[in-house]
Write a protein that holds these residues in place. Structure first.
Motif, PDB file in Angstrom:
ATOM      1  N   ALA A 100       0.823  -1.220   0.000  1.00  0.00           N
ATOM      2  CA  ALA A 100       0.000   0.000   0.000  1.00  0.00           C
ATOM      3  C   ALA A 100       0.855   1.268   0.000  1.00  0.00           C
ATOM      4  O   ALA A 100       0.545   2.238  -0.710  1.00  0.00           O
ATOM      5  CB  ALA A 100      -0.917  -0.007   1.223  1.00  0.00           C
ATOM      6  N   ASN A 101       1.917   1.259   0.798  1.00  0.00           N
ATOM      7  CA  ASN A 101       2.651   2.512   1.035  1.00  0.00           C
ATOM      8  C   ASN A 101       3.775   2.767   0.038  1.00  0.00           C
ATOM      9  O   ASN A 101       4.202   3.909  -0.119  1.00  0.00           O
ATOM     10  CB  ASN A 101       3.233   2.514   2.456  1.00  0.00           C
ATOM     11  CG  ASN A 101       2.153   2.565   3.533  1.00  0.00           C
ATOM     12  OD1 ASN A 101       0.961   2.478   3.224  1.00  0.00           O
ATOM     13  ND2 ASN A 101       2.550   2.693   4.776  1.00  0.00           N
ATOM     14  N   LEU A 102       4.264   1.721  -0.625  1.00  0.00           N
ATOM     15  CA  LEU A 102       5.393   1.907  -1.551  1.00  0.00           C
ATOM     16  C   LEU A 102       5.143   1.353  -2.952  1.00  0.00           C
ATOM     17  O   LEU A 102       5.443   2.019  -3.940  1.00  0.00           O
ATOM     18  CB  LEU A 102       6.641   1.201  -0.989  1.00  0.00           C
ATOM     19  CG  LEU A 102       7.446   1.968   0.052  1.00  0.00           C
ATOM     20  CD1 LEU A 102       8.614   1.112   0.544  1.00  0.00           C
ATOM     21  CD2 LEU A 102       7.976   3.281  -0.527  1.00  0.00           C
ATOM     22  N   VAL A 103       4.608   0.132  -3.032  1.00  0.00           N
ATOM     23  CA  VAL A 103       4.453  -0.490  -4.355  1.00  0.00           C
ATOM     24  C   VAL A 103       3.321   0.193  -5.126  1.00  0.00           C
ATOM     25  O   VAL A 103       3.454   0.452  -6.338  1.00  0.00           O
ATOM     26  CB  VAL A 103       4.216  -2.013  -4.226  1.00  0.00           C
ATOM     27  CG1 VAL A 103       4.115  -2.653  -5.609  1.00  0.00           C
ATOM     28  CG2 VAL A 103       5.351  -2.669  -3.436  1.00  0.00           C
ATOM     29  N   ALA A 104       2.231   0.502  -4.447  1.00  0.00           N
ATOM     30  CA  ALA A 104       1.119   1.183  -5.133  1.00  0.00           C
ATOM     31  C   ALA A 104       1.549   2.553  -5.681  1.00  0.00           C
ATOM     32  O   ALA A 104       1.258   2.865  -6.847  1.00  0.00           O
ATOM     33  CB  ALA A 104      -0.081   1.317  -4.189  1.00  0.00           C
ATOM     34  N   PRO A 105       2.259   3.391  -4.891  1.00  0.00           N
ATOM     35  CA  PRO A 105       2.749   4.651  -5.475  1.00  0.00           C
ATOM     36  C   PRO A 105       3.597   4.427  -6.728  1.00  0.00           C
ATOM     37  O   PRO A 105       3.456   5.137  -7.734  1.00  0.00           O
ATOM     38  CB  PRO A 105       3.570   5.273  -4.341  1.00  0.00           C
ATOM     39  CG  PRO A 105       2.953   4.745  -3.091  1.00  0.00           C
ATOM     40  CD  PRO A 105       2.514   3.347  -3.434  1.00  0.00           C
ATOM     41  N   GLN A 106       4.477   3.429  -6.677  1.00  0.00           N
ATOM     42  CA  GLN A 106       5.321   3.189  -7.852  1.00  0.00           C
ATOM     43  C   GLN A 106       4.482   2.707  -9.043  1.00  0.00           C
ATOM     44  O   GLN A 106       4.775   3.063 -10.193  1.00  0.00           O
ATOM     45  CB  GLN A 106       6.435   2.185  -7.521  1.00  0.00           C
ATOM     46  CG  GLN A 106       7.256   1.747  -8.707  1.00  0.00           C
ATOM     47  CD  GLN A 106       7.768   2.902  -9.582  1.00  0.00           C
ATOM     48  OE1 GLN A 106       7.937   4.033  -9.112  1.00  0.00           O
ATOM     49  NE2 GLN A 106       7.965   2.631 -10.874  1.00  0.00           N
ATOM     50  N   ALA A 107       3.443   1.929  -8.790  1.00  0.00           N
ATOM     51  CA  ALA A 107       2.564   1.506  -9.903  1.00  0.00           C
ATOM     52  C   ALA A 107       1.929   2.729 -10.566  1.00  0.00           C
ATOM     53  O   ALA A 107       1.808   2.793 -11.800  1.00  0.00           O
ATOM     54  CB  ALA A 107       1.496   0.537  -9.386  1.00  0.00           C
ATOM     55  N   LEU A 108       1.551   3.706  -9.769  1.00  0.00           N
ATOM     56  CA  LEU A 108       0.959   4.933 -10.345  1.00  0.00           C
ATOM     57  C   LEU A 108       2.018   5.759 -11.071  1.00  0.00           C
ATOM     58  O   LEU A 108       1.744   6.338 -12.126  1.00  0.00           O
ATOM     59  CB  LEU A 108       0.288   5.767  -9.247  1.00  0.00           C
ATOM     60  CG  LEU A 108      -0.995   5.158  -8.682  1.00  0.00           C
ATOM     61  CD1 LEU A 108      -1.489   5.968  -7.485  1.00  0.00           C
ATOM     62  CD2 LEU A 108      -2.086   5.091  -9.756  1.00  0.00           C
ATOM     63  N   ASN A 109       3.235   5.815 -10.510  1.00  0.00           N
ATOM     64  CA  ASN A 109       4.316   6.520 -11.221  1.00  0.00           C
ATOM     65  C   ASN A 109       4.491   5.931 -12.617  1.00  0.00           C
ATOM     66  O   ASN A 109       4.574   6.648 -13.617  1.00  0.00           O
ATOM     67  CB  ASN A 109       5.637   6.382 -10.457  1.00  0.00           C
ATOM     68  CG  ASN A 109       5.674   7.192  -9.167  1.00  0.00           C
ATOM     69  OD1 ASN A 109       4.862   8.079  -8.960  1.00  0.00           O
ATOM     70  ND2 ASN A 109       6.625   6.856  -8.296  1.00  0.00           N
TER      71      ASN A 109
END
Ligand SMILES: NC(=O)c1ccc[n+]([C@@H]2O[C@H](COP(=O)([O-])OP(=O)(O)OC[C@H]3O[C@@H](n4cnc5c(N)ncnc54)[C@H](OP(=O)(O)O)[C@@H]3O)[C@@H](O)[C@H]2O)c1
Length: 231
Positions: A100-109
């Motif tokens: 939730a805190n790291l992989v999801a942001p990178q998926a959006l990047n």
């Protein structure tokens, strides 16, 4: 200039306050969250940051809208904050928080960078616990430290693209997350702040806007905590 602000967790707390500030400044604003924000001026894509399929679908939906935007401000704001310790944290629970805190942001990047024009920005909401630790918050502390790493990698990898980045690290801010986490200890928390009060969510939101509109802050870690008293 057609500008959009896309925020995870724009339905409550710091995210909602930030979303309102961007909307008032003329941005098209979209919250990626499970519940919709109140108010007609903020759009919503139902998204669960613990579910990568949901995050990928939100990313694709944003890409189809991006043709209308010259600049995008992407704010990674939503996060999980669990009580856990190094002695007891299970692998599955750790993975859940990191997703939730790291992989999801990178998926959006990864989804949005190709459609982000010059002047766009990727902003991370960290925490005081992005650069220090307290007991009982192991997965949160690790994920927030990782967020600074992701921000610094963003700075380097976006060189020459005209996309800037920063990590804004709030201190004790008066939101549901804080009150759920500290329970009856709000007075104790407040006494740990030099100003003797909690931060209002829109104080953080104003700083997010400053970062979005000032590329000179590229790569910066900004602590916004009213001055915490060290014990
Ligand atoms: N408050 C503080 O004192 C403080 C201090 C330091 C850092 N921060 C950081 O500031 C950020 C915002 O915190 P906050 O205090 O404003 O929290 P909050 O008031 O609890 O709001 C959390 C937001 O995240 C969304 N969210 C939560 N779980 C989600 C999920 N599984 N999928 C999608 N969205 C989800 C919520 O929307 P839905 O429920 O609608 O999904 C809500 O919009 C976080 O990164 C936090 O770590 C806060």
């Amino acid at each position: 200039m057609r500008r959009a602000a896309v925020l995870t967790g724009g339905s409550r707390g710091i995210g909602l306050a930030t979303a309102r500030l961007f909307a008032a400044a003329g941005y098209e604003v979209i919250s990626l969250s499970r519940s919709a924000p109140l108010g007609a001026d903020i759009g919503h894509i139902a998204t669960d940051i613990t579910d990568l399929a949901s995050v990928e679908a939100a990313g694709q939906s944003l890409v189809t809208r991006a043709a209308h935007w010259e600049q995008i401000v992407l704010v990674h704001n939503a996060a999980l904050h669990r009580h856990d310790t190094v002695a007891r944290l299970k692998a599955d629970d750790f993975l859940h928080v990191l997703t939730a805190n790291l992989v999801a942001p990178q998926a959006l990047n990864r989804a949005l960078v190709p459609v982000m024009g010059a002047g766009s920005s990727i902003l991370y909401i960290g925490s005081t616990l992005a650069e220090k630790a307290v007991a009982g918050a192991a997965s949160y502390v690790v994920s927030k430290h990782g967020m600074i790493g992701l921000m610094r990698a963003t700075c380097q990898d976006m060189a020459g693209r005209g996309i800037h980045t920063a990590c804004i690290c709030p201190g004790f801010t008066d939101t549901e997350m804080l009150r759920a986490h500290v329970g009856d200890a709000v007075d104790i928390i407040t006494s740990m702040v030099t100003a003797g009060r909690l931060i209002a969510p829109d104080e953080i939101g104003r700083l997010v806007r400053v970062c979005a509109e000032n590329p000179a802050l590229n790569g910066a870690v900004l602590h916004a905590n009213l001055g915490q008293i060290e014990r």
